[in-house]
Each structure stands twice: as C-alpha cells, then as structure tokens.
Design an enzyme around this catalytic site. Sequence first.
Site, PDB file in Angstrom:
ATOM      1  N   GLY A   1      11.356   4.572   7.841  1.00 35.94           N
ATOM      2  CA  GLY A   1      10.804   5.924   7.981  1.00 35.94           C
ATOM      3  C   GLY A   1      10.723   6.318   9.445  1.00 35.94           C
TER       4      GLY A   1
ATOM      5  N   HIS B   1       6.992   5.795   1.518  1.00 37.76           N
ATOM      6  CA  HIS B   1       7.781   4.641   1.064  1.00 37.76           C
ATOM      7  C   HIS B   1       8.672   5.038  -0.125  1.00 37.76           C
ATOM      8  CE1 HIS B   1       4.105   2.420   2.671  1.00 37.76           C
ATOM      9  NE2 HIS B   1       5.093   1.911   3.381  1.00 37.76           N
TER      10      HIS B   1
ATOM     11  N   ALA C   1       0.873  -1.189   0.000  1.00 38.11           N
ATOM     12  CA  ALA C   1       0.000   0.000   0.000  1.00 38.11           C
ATOM     13  C   ALA C   1       0.906   1.234   0.000  1.00 38.11           C
ATOM     14  CB  ALA C   1      -0.967  -0.006   1.183  1.00 38.11           C
ATOM     15  N   LEU C   2       1.773   1.263  -0.975  1.00 43.85           N
ATOM     16  CA  LEU C   2       2.871   2.239  -0.975  1.00 43.85           C
ATOM     17  C   LEU C   2       2.359   3.665  -1.144  1.00 43.85           C
ATOM     18  CD1 LEU C   2       5.400   0.285  -3.223  1.00 43.85           C
ATOM     19  CD2 LEU C   2       5.190   0.272  -0.721  1.00 43.85           C
TER      20      LEU C   2
ATOM     21  N   VAL D   1       7.196  11.967   5.738  1.00 42.93           N
ATOM     22  CA  VAL D   1       6.608  12.690   4.602  1.00 42.93           C
ATOM     23  C   VAL D   1       5.158  12.987   4.962  1.00 42.93           C
ATOM     24  CG1 VAL D   1       6.056  12.610   2.143  1.00 42.93           C
ATOM     25  CG2 VAL D   1       8.139  11.506   2.994  1.00 42.93           C
TER      26      VAL D   1
ATOM     27  N   ARG E   1      -2.450   3.403   6.478  1.00 42.14           N
ATOM     28  CA  ARG E   1      -3.737   3.356   7.201  1.00 42.14           C
ATOM     29  C   ARG E   1      -4.583   4.599   6.958  1.00 42.14           C
ATOM     30  NH1 ARG E   1      -0.423   0.296  11.091  1.00 42.14           N
ATOM     31  NH2 ARG E   1      -1.364  -1.786  11.236  1.00 42.14           N
TER      32      ARG E   1
END
Length: 290
Positions: free
Chosen positions: A147, A37, A32-33, A176, A187
């Site tokens: 991250g 990412h 679910a980039l 980010v 999410r």
Amino acid sequence: MDIIRTVEWMKQVARAARSEGRILGFVPTMGALHEGHLSLVRAAQLQCRPVVVSIFVNPIQFGPGEDFERYPRQFERDCALLESLAVDYLFAPEAGELYPAGFRTYVHVEGLSERLEGRSRPGHFRGVATVVLKLLEIVQPTFAYFGRKDAQQARIVRQMVADLNLDTQIQVSPIVREPDGLAMSSRNAYLQGAERQAATALFRALTAARREIEAGERDALRLVAAMRAVLDREPLVATDYAEIVDADTFEPVLRLRSTCLALVAAFVGNTRLIDNMVIGPVDDELKVEI
Ligand code: PAF
C-alpha cells in the site's frame, strides 16, 4: 483457504503453483486487516491465481518501547475476511519459524532507510527489508502488493528487489481512506474518543498543501509551513515530521519540479500515524492516484 504455518509447506505450495505455470500473487500483512489490505487482495486477484496473504507481526521491525506487544491481533476475524474474499492461502508462521535460534542475517537498503520513518524509528526498515526478503524468497510470487500509505516502505522494497535481482514485480496500490479522509491503518484501532477526530489533521494538512499548490505555490518550505500550521492547531497532535520529498529519492526538495510526495507523521495521543499524498506530476512507476 488453507492456513499454512511452516516455511517448508509454504515453499511446497508455491513451488507446485509455479510448476503449473500459474501466476502467484502475494500480499504481505501484519494482520488486523482493514479495507486497505482488502484492496491489495482484490488487486492481486485481478492479476494472479493463486493469491497468498501472509499475516506475521514482525518483531524485528518494532523498536524498543514501540507497540509490538499491543499491536492488534485479530486472527479469527482476519481469517473470516480472507475467506469471504476467497483467498487461496494464508501464510501465518510463528516468529520462531522465520527467526529460528541463531538467526543472524539482516538486509539494509542504504540511504532510503535513514530518513523520515527511518530517522524516527531506527532499525525499522532493516526489520521490514529482512522480513520482506524472506517472505519473497519463500513464496517467490510473480507479483507482490504493497500500500502507498507506507510510501517509503514501498520504495525501499522496490529498491531491494531491483538490487537483489528478485523475480517479483512490486505493485503499489492507492491509499484507502475513511470518509473523513483518515488513511486506513491497523493502528487507527488505538484512537480513543476525541483522538479519532484529531487524527484527521494529517489528511487535512496534506490537503492544505495540495490546495496551496493548486493556487500556484511551488516553494516547498511554504508548503511545509502550511502542513505544520494545520497539525499545530490540533492540541492532541504532536508532529514528528512534515516534509516534501522527491518521490524517487525521498530527499527533500526546495521547489516542486518532479513528482513529489508530501509526507506527515504525528502522534495523536500515544498513537503514531503516518500519511502522504502525491503532489506534482504523476509518475506511472508509483502507480499513484492523484
Ligand atoms: O506494511 C506492513 O504491514 C509490514 O511492514 C510488512 C510489509 C507486512 C512487513 O512486515
């Protein structure tokens, strides 16, 4: 981009790259980039070639009643994004490939794993440390990228890598954010209607703490109160924790002296979100933006 499904094939590819003296970069993800990412992939591409990205929704880091079943899975879309960045390899094993029948070995990083996320999600970091160790052992990258939105996870991974003498350097990239400050997260896709606006309360709470610090406040309890006040004003938000901790130990502080992190976790409707901000002097080790 080659899509690699088995541990043996991944090991072979990584071994071949290492034997040619190449600097292997690795970005572990659960898919679910989003732009967070992709920023890790770009950071990897600046330092490494080839770059391996993994997509694996790791069942053992989800507790009972958490969102393992409904966690967003967008494999085709993710592949297209990684292709567009010219990623070299995607490692996407099935669960049985990493956890075959009879699997029994887990990793626990003491102390750092029990607080904050660890207290709210018992067993979560055991699942994270276990899968990250397995992935690092399989790929054996020179650099692996995480991250800072998951600051506690990054700290725990660093500790594990040091304690177990792994030959991988952990790089931690800045959070980010969406234009309104919401930290990018897979999410966020769960947020419906008014929840999306309410979710900015996490960032607003952190910036409230930072504003207090800029005005001279150093008392951690007062900073926590400032964060809670912002979160409590949002009817759709139920705060799990708001804390100021030392950026190295993740223990709560009473006054801001060293580099600290302000951390918040809250439910927005049924969606649990986390966010954090570095406060106090910058520590190079954490590779933070401030
Ligand atoms: O941060 C994540 O996406 C996951 O916790 C990780 C590091 C890929 C392990 O499953």
